[in-house]
Design a protein around this motif. Structure first.
Motif, PDB file in Angstrom:
ATOM      1  N   ARG A  32     -33.717   0.603  43.087  1.00  0.00           N
ATOM      2  CA  ARG A  32     -32.934   0.870  41.874  1.00  0.00           C
ATOM      3  C   ARG A  32     -32.130   2.166  42.010  1.00  0.00           C
ATOM      4  O   ARG A  32     -30.975   2.248  41.587  1.00  0.00           O
ATOM      5  N   ARG A  39     -23.033   3.660  42.383  1.00  0.00           N
ATOM      6  CA  ARG A  39     -22.151   3.270  41.275  1.00  0.00           C
ATOM      7  C   ARG A  39     -20.898   4.148  41.219  1.00  0.00           C
ATOM      8  O   ARG A  39     -20.972   5.367  41.411  1.00  0.00           O
ATOM      9  N   VAL A 191     -29.475   0.947  36.492  1.00  0.00           N
ATOM     10  CA  VAL A 191     -28.832  -0.230  37.074  1.00  0.00           C
ATOM     11  C   VAL A 191     -29.287  -1.468  36.319  1.00  0.00           C
ATOM     12  O   VAL A 191     -30.159  -2.193  36.780  1.00  0.00           O
ATOM     13  N   GLU A 193     -28.244  -4.367  35.990  1.00  0.00           N
ATOM     14  CA  GLU A 193     -28.173  -5.657  36.670  1.00  0.00           C
ATOM     15  C   GLU A 193     -29.370  -5.915  37.572  1.00  0.00           C
ATOM     16  O   GLU A 193     -29.625  -7.043  37.978  1.00  0.00           O
ATOM     17  N   LEU A 194     -30.156  -4.862  37.908  1.00  0.00           N
ATOM     18  CA  LEU A 194     -31.327  -5.048  38.749  1.00  0.00           C
ATOM     19  C   LEU A 194     -32.610  -5.197  37.949  1.00  0.00           C
ATOM     20  O   LEU A 194     -33.682  -5.387  38.513  1.00  0.00           O
ATOM     21  N   SER A 195     -32.530  -5.071  36.653  1.00  0.00           N
ATOM     22  CA  SER A 195     -33.754  -5.100  35.826  1.00  0.00           C
ATOM     23  C   SER A 195     -34.367  -6.484  35.776  1.00  0.00           C
ATOM     24  O   SER A 195     -33.710  -7.468  35.992  1.00  0.00           O
TER      25      SER A 195
END
Length: 195
Positions: A32, A39, A191, A193-195
């Motif tokens: 993560r 980013r 992040v 989108e990684l959760s």
């Protein structure tokens, strides 16, 4: 306007035999954190500050490896001092945390008082920003407890756990104007989108 990002370390390897400040990031935490450091959000960062705890240093070292940004260590950015109890397993840990926030002017089981920790981290953050070498954005790698205390202060609110980060394992950040200390946004996932 320069933006300051107060970032909490993501997931760690819990080792009850080691002092909590010596815990490092887990593989999930590293994943993560690497995604966060890549980013575009951080393209304008010129200065990085970090607590002296291993998990926060892991974060600063990851950012340095990806973006070649040196960092300054400031022990005052450390988590609230809980050395009186050492590691406490959940759910008891969360019960103590609730007491810590509910009674900011009292020491819960010998922990650093929330009011003292708030003053410490606010002083550290303002002095780090004032003494930064660059003119761009700032990243501060620290911890969830003191981050909550700082966010309460920056919002002009009393100390409260209601401003705590939304992910219990960490890996959140909030942003504020580095010059005026005005909050731009409260906690977000580093992040999502990684959760």
């Amino acid at each position: 306007m320069a933006v300051a990002y107060f970032v909490t370390h993501p997931e760690v390897v819990i080792d009850p035999e080691a002092p909590v400040p010596q815990w490092g990031l887990s593989s999930r935490g590293h994943e993560r954190l690497q995604a966060f450091c890549a980013r575009p959000l951080l393209n304008s960062v010129t200065d990085v500050f970090v607590s002296d705890e291993r998990k926060a240093l892991d974060c600063a070292e990851t950012l340095k490896s990806l973006r070649n940004l040196e960092f300054c260590i400031d022990p005052r950015l450390g988590e609230n001092d809980r050395s009186s109890t050492g590691y406490v397993a959940p759910p008891r840990f969360w019960e103590i945390v609730a007491e810590f926030f509910a009674h900011p002017d009292a020491s819960v089981l010998g922990w650093e008082m929330a009011a003292d920790a708030q003053r410490r981290v606010k002083t550290a953050v303002t002095e780090c920003i004032r003494e930064r070498a660059g003119k761009g954005d700032v990243v501060i790698f620290s911890h969830g407890g003191v981050g909550t205390l700082l966010l309460c202060d920056l919002l002009g609110e009393p100390i409260s756990q209601t401003r705590g980060q939304p992910i219990s394992g960490g890996g959140c950040y909030f942003a504020f104007d580095a010059d005026t200390l005005s909050v731009i946004h409260a906690w977000q996932d580093i992040v999502p989108e990684l959760s």
